[in-house]
Design an enzyme around this catalytic site. Structure first.
Site, PDB file in Angstrom:
ATOM      1  N   GLN A  17       0.807  -1.307  -0.060  1.00 31.70           N
ATOM      2  CA  GLN A  17       0.010  -0.014   0.014  1.00 31.70           C
ATOM      3  C   GLN A  17       0.986   1.158   0.022  1.00 31.70           C
ATOM      4  O   GLN A  17       0.374   2.469  -0.371  1.00 31.70           O
ATOM      5  CB  GLN A  17      -0.838  -0.151   1.238  1.00 31.70           C
ATOM      6  CG  GLN A  17      -1.848  -1.171   0.991  1.00 31.70           C
ATOM      7  CD  GLN A  17      -2.734  -1.133   2.481  1.00 31.70           C
ATOM      8  OE1 GLN A  17      -2.621  -2.034   3.257  1.00 31.70           O
ATOM      9  NE2 GLN A  17      -4.020  -0.394   2.285  1.00 31.70           N
ATOM     10  N   HIS A 111       0.865  -9.319   4.372  1.00 32.30           N
ATOM     11  CA  HIS A 111      -0.271  -8.468   4.589  1.00 32.30           C
ATOM     12  C   HIS A 111      -0.835  -8.209   3.335  1.00 32.30           C
ATOM     13  O   HIS A 111      -0.686  -7.346   2.501  1.00 32.30           O
ATOM     14  CB  HIS A 111       0.194  -6.927   4.829  1.00 32.30           C
ATOM     15  CG  HIS A 111      -0.828  -6.159   5.394  1.00 32.30           C
ATOM     16  ND1 HIS A 111      -0.807  -5.539   6.640  1.00 32.30           N
ATOM     17  CD2 HIS A 111      -1.989  -5.625   4.946  1.00 32.30           C
ATOM     18  CE1 HIS A 111      -1.828  -4.746   6.615  1.00 32.30           C
ATOM     19  NE2 HIS A 111      -2.846  -4.904   5.672  1.00 32.30           N
ATOM     20  N   ASN A 155      -1.830 -10.841   8.261  1.00 37.38           N
ATOM     21  CA  ASN A 155      -2.848 -10.027   8.647  1.00 37.38           C
ATOM     22  C   ASN A 155      -4.113 -10.254   8.232  1.00 37.38           C
ATOM     23  O   ASN A 155      -4.632 -10.846   7.133  1.00 37.38           O
ATOM     24  CB  ASN A 155      -2.474  -8.561   7.678  1.00 37.38           C
ATOM     25  CG  ASN A 155      -3.212  -7.531   7.866  1.00 37.38           C
ATOM     26  OD1 ASN A 155      -3.484  -7.065   8.958  1.00 37.38           O
ATOM     27  ND2 ASN A 155      -4.061  -7.052   6.860  1.00 37.38           N
ATOM     28  N   GLU A 156      -5.039 -10.057   9.302  1.00 37.70           N
ATOM     29  CA  GLU A 156      -6.575 -10.248   9.070  1.00 37.70           C
ATOM     30  C   GLU A 156      -6.871 -11.729   8.699  1.00 37.70           C
ATOM     31  O   GLU A 156      -7.480 -11.939   7.423  1.00 37.70           O
ATOM     32  CB  GLU A 156      -7.161  -9.199   8.420  1.00 37.70           C
ATOM     33  CG  GLU A 156      -7.197  -7.666   9.109  1.00 37.70           C
ATOM     34  CD  GLU A 156      -7.869  -6.881   8.431  1.00 37.70           C
ATOM     35  OE1 GLU A 156      -8.412  -6.657   7.221  1.00 37.70           O
ATOM     36  OE2 GLU A 156      -8.258  -5.744   9.319  1.00 37.70           O
TER      37      GLU A 156
HETATM   38  C1  BGC Z   1      -6.280  -3.801   6.207  1.00 36.79           C
HETATM   39  C2  BGC Z   1      -5.751  -2.555   5.563  1.00 36.79           C
HETATM   40  C3  BGC Z   1      -6.605  -1.560   4.970  1.00 36.79           C
HETATM   41  C4  BGC Z   1      -7.467  -1.118   6.145  1.00 36.79           C
HETATM   42  C5  BGC Z   1      -8.472  -0.240   5.896  1.00 36.79           C
HETATM   43  C6  BGC Z   1      -7.600  -3.364   6.805  1.00 36.79           C
HETATM   44  O1  BGC Z   1      -8.556  -4.125   6.704  1.00 36.79           O
HETATM   45  O2  BGC Z   1      -5.325  -4.500   6.746  1.00 36.79           O
HETATM   46  O3  BGC Z   1      -4.618  -3.044   4.516  1.00 36.79           O
HETATM   47  O4  BGC Z   1      -5.864  -0.574   4.328  1.00 36.79           O
HETATM   48  O5  BGC Z   1      -8.182  -2.036   6.922  1.00 36.79           O
HETATM   49  O6  BGC Z   1      -9.403  -0.678   5.146  1.00 36.79           O
END
Ligand code: BGC
Length: 429
Positions: A17, A111, A155-156
């Site tokens: 990003q 990520h 991540n997530e």
């Molecule tokens: C993610 C980020 C994303 C952010 C805002 C999260 O789900 O880890 O990559 O930019 O939310 O939407």
């Protein structure tokens, strides 16, 4: 109000990003398809790959003491089995720059973006990915682990199941021929353009087949099957084992996207089953982790018929979901019922063009965190998303989550008032 000196106050980013030119990744390919669902490609993003020292020094000057960023698998292993020392050196330099400025580096291994070769081999639905991820984690841990105290594996990790649930709902709506609105994208927390995806589906399938050898490439942020969901957990366990084998003292955790799920009378069943899917069923996999990364942006409210749209008078963020900073403390309290160990807020933030609303968001979110700490919940850090305005996936650069504005023509950085405001919460003693 300020936290203790040990409490981590910082900001987060993800490689793809902000860095720019992540050319060996699956996303780079998808952004550049003719019928891409991305509003624009990431291109040189915020050129953080070259300007990281300036960005880290901005944080330090504002008083922040922690920075969460990700190392990019597609750079480190751009070709299967070929590991790139020069990229490791790059990230070593980012870590050392953090240390030079008194900032604790918190590294995420994955990520959302993967090397394109991994996706050609079946991506996040293929059992072989577990081994590949473990091998990559082992390499990074061996090279960089000794410089780190915290690693987030994935991540997530729960994003794929959330997407599966949402696309089921979207398909149902489409079948009923009810019209979709762009605002329906707000039902998912991350930057996804569902409407565009549906419109483009036919052509995108052909273009994806040409690029990845399959019309439905299993990139990380795509609808996960139950089996794929288990595979993500296995990949986490493989990475944790690999890291601990070389650096037992590094704290290892995963991050989850967690909504504050609220129920009006009659909606309790929906809220409970959503929480089970979003959080509870992962708990057995996380028991031996050193911390959990909690990521929260808003709440979801359920009525007797299911999820309700935000009320008419409610303030919405640019992402079309509700501005509701209180959600964070609710989620931390709920998570603590099932996980007694260390919690770090690895993401929390708001997309807005009005920085005074960001200040207000941070103020209310942190007052909730403070109340959790006061009640003995072991929250040890708060990392705002995001350090700078960046590439919000399919939604491109229009979403302004940053504490720092970036002029993408000149790559000039301008700190917003919210940066110093966040820094003012860092403890000095
Ligand atoms: C993610 C980020 C994303 C952010 C805002 C999260 O789900 O880890 O990559 O930019 O939310 O939407």
């Amino acid at each position: 109000m300020a936290f203790s000196k040990k409490f981590l106050i910082g900001a987060a980013t993800a490689a793809h990003q902000v860095e720019g030119n992540n050319i060996y990744s699956d996303y780079w390919i998808q952004e550049n398809l003719e019928h891409s669902s991305f509003t624009e490609p990431s291109g040189s993003a915020c050129d953080h790959y070259n300007r990281y020292e300036e960005d880290i020094s901005l944080m330090a000057r504002a008083g922040l003491n922690a920075y969460r960023f990700s190392v990019e698998w597609a750079r480190i292993e751009s070709e299967e089995g070929v590991f790139n020392e020069a990229e490791i050196e790059h990230y070593r330099s980012v870590i050392r720059t953090c240390r030079k400025y008194g900032i604790e580096p918190i590294v995420t291994l994955m990520h959302f973006t993967s090397p394109a070769w991994l996706i050609k081999k079946g991506g996040w639905e293929a059992e072989s990915t577990v081994g590949y991820f473990g091998r990559y984690a082992s390499y990074v841990a061996e090279k960089l682990g000794p410089e780190l105290n915290y690693i987030c594996t994935i991540n997530e990790a729960n994003m794929g199941l959330q997407l599966a649930a949402i696309s089921r709902r979207f398909k149902l709506m489409a079948e009923r021929a009810s019209s979709l609105h762009e605002s329906d994208d707000g039902k998912v927390q991350v930057g996804i353009n569902f409407q565009k995806m549906i419109e483009n589906a036919k052509y995108a399938a052909i273009e994806n087949a040409e690029a990845f050898g399959t019309s439905q490439p299993q990139v990380f942020v795509s609808s996960r099957t139950e089996q794929g969901d288990k595979l993500v957990m296995k990949a986490h366990l493989a990475a944790r084992k690999a890291i601990k084998a070389v650096c037992p003292s590094v704290k290892v955790g995963i991050t989850l996207s967690l909504h504050d799920l609220q129920a009006l009378p009659g909606g309790e069943g929906f809220a409970e089953s959503a929480w089970e899917e979003e959080f509870t069923h992962y708990v057995p996999y996380l028991r031996d982790d050193d911390f959990l990364g909690v990521q929260n942006y808003t709440r979801t409210v359920y009525g007797p018929q299911g999820q309700l749209p935000p009320g008419k008078d409610v303030e919405l963020t640019q992402m079309e979901y509700e501005f509701y900073p209180e959600a964070l403390a609710h989620v931390l309290r709920k998570v603590h019922e099932q996980i007694k160990g260390e919690l770090i807020v690895t993401e929390n933030g708001v997309a807005t063009n009005d920085d005074s609303r960001r200040v207000e968001f941070i103020r209310r979110a942190l007052s909730g965190v403070e109340s959790c700490v006061a009640d003995g919940i072991p929250v040890t850090g708060y990392l705002y998303w995001s350090l700078m305005d960046n590439f919000e996936w399919q939604k491109g650069f229009a979403m302004k989550f940053g504490l720092v504005a970036v002029d993408r023509k000149t790559q000039t950085r301008t700190a917003k008032a919210s940066l110093a405001f966040l820094g003012s919460f860092a403890g000095r003693s």
